[in-house]
Motif scaffolding. Structure first.
Motif, short mmCIF file in Angstrom:
data_model
loop_
_atom_site.label_atom_id
_atom_site.label_comp_id
_atom_site.label_asym_id
_atom_site.label_seq_id
_atom_site.Cartn_x
_atom_site.Cartn_y
_atom_site.Cartn_z
N THR A 105 0.88 -1.16 0.00
CA THR A 105 0.00 0.00 0.00
C THR A 105 0.92 1.21 0.00
OG1 THR A 105 -0.15 0.04 2.42
CG2 THR A 105 -1.88 -1.12 1.22
N THR A 132 1.32 5.58 -1.78
CA THR A 132 0.77 6.81 -2.32
C THR A 132 0.95 6.82 -3.83
OG1 THR A 132 2.88 7.99 -2.15
CG2 THR A 132 1.45 8.01 -0.19
N LEU A 137 -7.41 8.17 -8.79
CA LEU A 137 -7.21 8.24 -7.34
C LEU A 137 -8.50 7.95 -6.59
CD1 LEU A 137 -4.77 11.28 -7.08
CD2 LEU A 137 -4.22 8.86 -6.90
N ASP A 138 -9.64 8.38 -7.15
CA ASP A 138 -10.93 8.05 -6.53
C ASP A 138 -11.17 6.54 -6.55
OD1 ASP A 138 -11.56 10.65 -5.91
OD2 ASP A 138 -12.81 10.98 -7.69
N TRP A 187 -8.88 4.18 -6.88
CA TRP A 187 -7.81 3.50 -6.12
C TRP A 187 -8.09 3.58 -4.62
CZ3 TRP A 187 -2.21 5.29 -5.09
CH2 TRP A 187 -1.38 4.18 -4.87
N ASP A 188 -8.82 4.61 -4.21
CA ASP A 188 -9.28 4.70 -2.83
C ASP A 188 -10.48 3.77 -2.72
OD1 ASP A 188 -9.55 5.50 -0.23
OD2 ASP A 188 -10.53 7.40 -0.71
N ASN A 189 -10.21 2.46 -2.77
CA ASN A 189 -11.25 1.46 -3.06
C ASN A 189 -12.18 1.13 -1.90
OD1 ASN A 189 -9.86 -0.45 -1.42
ND2 ASN A 189 -8.51 -0.95 -3.13
N ASN A 200 -6.52 -0.82 0.90
CA ASN A 200 -6.72 0.43 0.18
C ASN A 200 -5.40 0.89 -0.44
OD1 ASN A 200 -8.41 2.50 -0.62
ND2 ASN A 200 -7.94 3.77 1.15
N HIS A 201 -5.44 1.51 -1.62
CA HIS A 201 -4.23 1.97 -2.32
C HIS A 201 -3.25 0.81 -2.50
CE1 HIS A 201 -5.13 6.25 -0.65
NE2 HIS A 201 -5.90 5.94 -1.68
#
Length: 200
Positions: A111, A113, A180-181, A183-185, A191-192
């Motif tokens: 995980t 950024t 990014l939306d 990927w912010d699952n 997450n990520h």
């Protein structure tokens, strides 16, 4: 009555232990030193396949293996994957780890950024990412490039039936914000999430 209660508790504990086994190991936090250019694209020629149902894990993995020169296709590879959910056939992250750990490749589940993801991509190997919307749906795609100036990210997406990218890498382009939306699952711990695959 007490015997039935104890039996139920042991059964519940066994189910919980099995579920814990299926979702472990948990991903590592990526500690790579951030260093990436404004844009980077993997331009090595590859082929695109369309999945039939929920085989995106195998199709994304096959794309990475073809990058390394192997002749692989998603449906054949899917048969070799374990840790599939009943009914849907969706492969848990552990299934990707399990497959690559049985091969001559090293896989690490991170995980991180967007900055660590881009830094990893500049090593030159496509990266499998997990996008989705909580428990409604989750989907694996393969990251191939990005362009910060254009605010775009480039993928191989096995849900796509055509190459939407023309001369750009991959077969699907997402705006950086939209990726990014996705990927912010919404999954705790996962997450990520992304998978970095390397030859041993």
């Amino acid at each position: 009555m007490k015997r039935y209660l104890l039996g139920g508790l042991f059964l519940l504990l066994a189910i919980l232990m099995f579920c814990f086994y299926c979702i472990t190991p948990f991903p590592m936090t990526d500690q790579i030193t951030i260093n990436y250019p404004d844009s980077f694209m993997i331009t090595k020629e590859n082929s695109y396949e369309t999945q039939v149902k929920n085989e995106c894990s195998a199709f994304s993995s096959a794309y990475v293996l073809r990058h390394f020169g192997e002749n692989q296709n998603g449906l054949s590879l899917y048969e070799k994957f374990n840790y599939k959910l009943p009914f849907s056939g969706y492969v848990l992250p552990k299934g990707i780890l399990d497959y690559f750990n049985s091969t001559s490749y090293q896989v690490t589940m991170y995980t991180g950024t967007f900055e660590t993801l881009k830094t990893q991509l500049t090593k030159g190997t496509p990266i499998i990412v997990l996008v989705g919307n909580h428990l409604k749906w989750q989907h694996y795609m393969t990251l191939i490039g990005y362009d910060d100036n254009r605010q775009e990210v480039y993928f191989f997406d096995s849900l796509r039936e055509t190459d939407e990218n023309d001369l750009l890498p991959g077969n699907r382009t997402l705006s950086t914000d939209y990726f990014l939306d996705l990927w912010d699952n919404g999954l705790p711990v996962f997450n990520h999430l992304y998978f970095v695959i390397e030859k041993r």
